[in-house]
Design a protein around this motif. Structure first.
Motif, short mmCIF file in Angstrom:
data_model
loop_
_atom_site.label_atom_id
_atom_site.label_comp_id
_atom_site.label_asym_id
_atom_site.label_seq_id
_atom_site.Cartn_x
_atom_site.Cartn_y
_atom_site.Cartn_z
N GLY A 196 0.81 -1.21 0.00
CA GLY A 196 0.00 0.00 0.00
C GLY A 196 0.84 1.26 0.00
N SER A 197 1.93 1.25 0.76
CA SER A 197 2.82 2.40 0.81
C SER A 197 3.46 2.67 -0.55
CB SER A 197 3.91 2.20 1.85
OG SER A 197 3.35 2.17 3.13
N MET A 198 3.88 1.61 -1.21
CA MET A 198 4.51 1.77 -2.52
C MET A 198 3.51 2.33 -3.54
SD MET A 198 6.31 -1.03 -5.03
CE MET A 198 7.76 -1.21 -4.02
N VAL A 199 2.32 1.77 -3.56
CA VAL A 199 1.30 2.20 -4.53
C VAL A 199 0.88 3.64 -4.23
CG1 VAL A 199 -1.04 1.78 -5.36
CG2 VAL A 199 0.50 -0.14 -4.96
N ASN A 200 0.63 3.96 -2.98
CA ASN A 200 0.25 5.32 -2.63
C ASN A 200 1.38 6.31 -2.89
OD1 ASN A 200 -2.49 5.12 -1.96
ND2 ASN A 200 -1.97 4.27 0.04
N GLY A 201 2.62 5.86 -2.74
CA GLY A 201 3.77 6.72 -3.07
C GLY A 201 3.78 7.11 -4.53
N ILE A 202 3.45 6.18 -5.39
CA ILE A 202 3.38 6.46 -6.83
C ILE A 202 2.25 7.45 -7.12
CG2 ILE A 202 2.83 5.43 -9.08
CD1 ILE A 202 4.38 2.89 -7.97
N VAL A 203 1.09 7.22 -6.50
CA VAL A 203 -0.05 8.12 -6.69
C VAL A 203 0.32 9.53 -6.23
CG1 VAL A 203 -2.40 8.64 -5.92
CG2 VAL A 203 -1.79 6.29 -6.53
N LEU A 204 0.95 9.64 -5.07
CA LEU A 204 1.33 10.95 -4.54
C LEU A 204 2.36 11.66 -5.42
CD1 LEU A 204 1.40 10.27 -0.70
CD2 LEU A 204 -0.24 11.64 -1.98
N LYS A 205 3.31 10.91 -5.99
CA LYS A 205 4.28 11.52 -6.90
C LYS A 205 3.57 12.16 -8.09
CE LYS A 205 8.23 8.47 -6.00
NZ LYS A 205 9.07 7.38 -6.56
N ILE A 206 2.63 11.44 -8.66
CA ILE A 206 1.91 11.96 -9.83
C ILE A 206 1.05 13.16 -9.44
CG2 ILE A 206 0.07 11.39 -11.48
CD1 ILE A 206 1.47 8.67 -11.82
N ILE A 207 0.38 13.09 -8.30
CA ILE A 207 -0.45 14.21 -7.85
C ILE A 207 0.42 15.44 -7.58
CG2 ILE A 207 -1.85 15.04 -5.91
CD1 ILE A 207 -3.08 12.20 -5.79
N ASN A 208 1.55 15.26 -6.90
CA ASN A 208 2.44 16.39 -6.60
C ASN A 208 3.03 17.01 -7.85
OD1 ASN A 208 2.00 16.30 -3.83
ND2 ASN A 208 3.69 14.89 -3.48
N GLN A 209 3.39 16.17 -8.83
CA GLN A 209 3.91 16.70 -10.08
C GLN A 209 2.84 17.49 -10.81
OE1 GLN A 209 7.47 13.67 -11.32
NE2 GLN A 209 5.44 13.00 -11.88
N ALA A 210 1.59 17.04 -10.76
CA ALA A 210 0.49 17.77 -11.40
C ALA A 210 0.28 19.11 -10.70
CB ALA A 210 -0.79 16.94 -11.37
N LYS A 211 0.39 19.13 -9.37
CA LYS A 211 0.25 20.39 -8.62
C LYS A 211 1.35 21.38 -8.97
CE LYS A 211 -2.16 18.63 -4.55
NZ LYS A 211 -2.05 18.38 -3.10
N GLY A 230 2.39 21.82 -11.85
CA GLY A 230 2.13 22.29 -13.20
C GLY A 230 2.67 21.42 -14.31
N ILE A 231 3.18 20.27 -13.97
CA ILE A 231 3.68 19.36 -15.00
C ILE A 231 2.48 18.76 -15.73
CG2 ILE A 231 4.96 17.22 -15.42
CD1 ILE A 231 6.64 17.94 -12.93
N ASN A 232 2.47 18.89 -17.05
CA ASN A 232 1.31 18.40 -17.81
C ASN A 232 1.31 16.88 -17.86
OD1 ASN A 232 2.83 17.48 -20.09
ND2 ASN A 232 2.91 19.55 -20.88
N ASP A 233 0.15 16.32 -18.19
CA ASP A 233 -0.03 14.86 -18.16
C ASP A 233 0.95 14.11 -19.04
OD1 ASP A 233 -2.03 15.09 -16.31
OD2 ASP A 233 -3.67 14.64 -17.69
#
Length: 173
Positions: A105-120, A122-125
């Motif tokens: 769960g920590s690994m999967v949520n870490g990946i989700v958080l990286k993508i969310i933080n990069q989007a915040k 301003g990094i485009n999809d």
């Protein structure tokens, strides 16, 4: 034995599988959409098994969505046995499974958080990508994890040589 005559067996099986899949990937809760006509019966059944059940966003005319939590089971497994059993694990057992799989769960949520933080930031999809070595993440890439990532609109790709796994948000957000 718990009376579940008013709940379709397909719905019971779906609920059981959603809870078990989430627990196996280290999650202590999951969202479950059930047909509206079974919503009260499903909620009562889960509460008798020690789950915390609350209404969640996502309801339609045909379905009711619940957040089913087992971080802090409401009843012990022994208390639940007096309520019956229909193949759905108790909240206490689901919590134990999730705890054993905390690393996943920590690994999967870490990946989700990286993508969310990069989007915040301003990094485009198209540039918002997380790359991991296949050998580092292969053990977590089962159907439950892929469905969980999809719920965040994150899709998973394998490079041509199979050495790298790419996590990337959907362009359809």
């Amino acid at each position: 034995m718990m009376n579940v005559e008013s709940i379709d067996l397909l719905t019971v099986t779906y609920v059981k599988n959603k809870i078990l899949s989430a627990a196996k990937i280290g999650m202590n809760s999951t969202k479950i959409a059930v047909p509206t006509k079974y919503a009260n019966a499903v909620k009562n059944m889960l509460e008798k098994l020690g789950y915390g059940v609350s209404v969640s966003a996502g309801a339609t005319n045909d379905t009711q969505t619940f957040l089913v939590a087992y971080t802090y089971p409401q009843l012990s497994s022994e208390e639940c046995k007096t309520s019956g059993g229909i193949g759905i694990i108790t909240a206490e057992n689901a919590h134990d499974i999730a705890t054993k799989n905390f690393e996943i769960g920590s690994m999967v949520n870490g990946i989700v958080l990286k993508i969310i933080n990069q989007a915040k930031k301003g990094i485009n999809d198209s540039e918002n990508i997380v790359k991991e070595k296949f050998t580092d993440v292969y053990f977590v890439l089962d159907e439950a994890v892929l469905e969980y990532l999809k719920s965040y609109q994150i899709y998973v790709y394998l490079t041509d040589d199979g050495s790298t796994v790419i996590f990337k948000p959907s362009k359809d957000r």
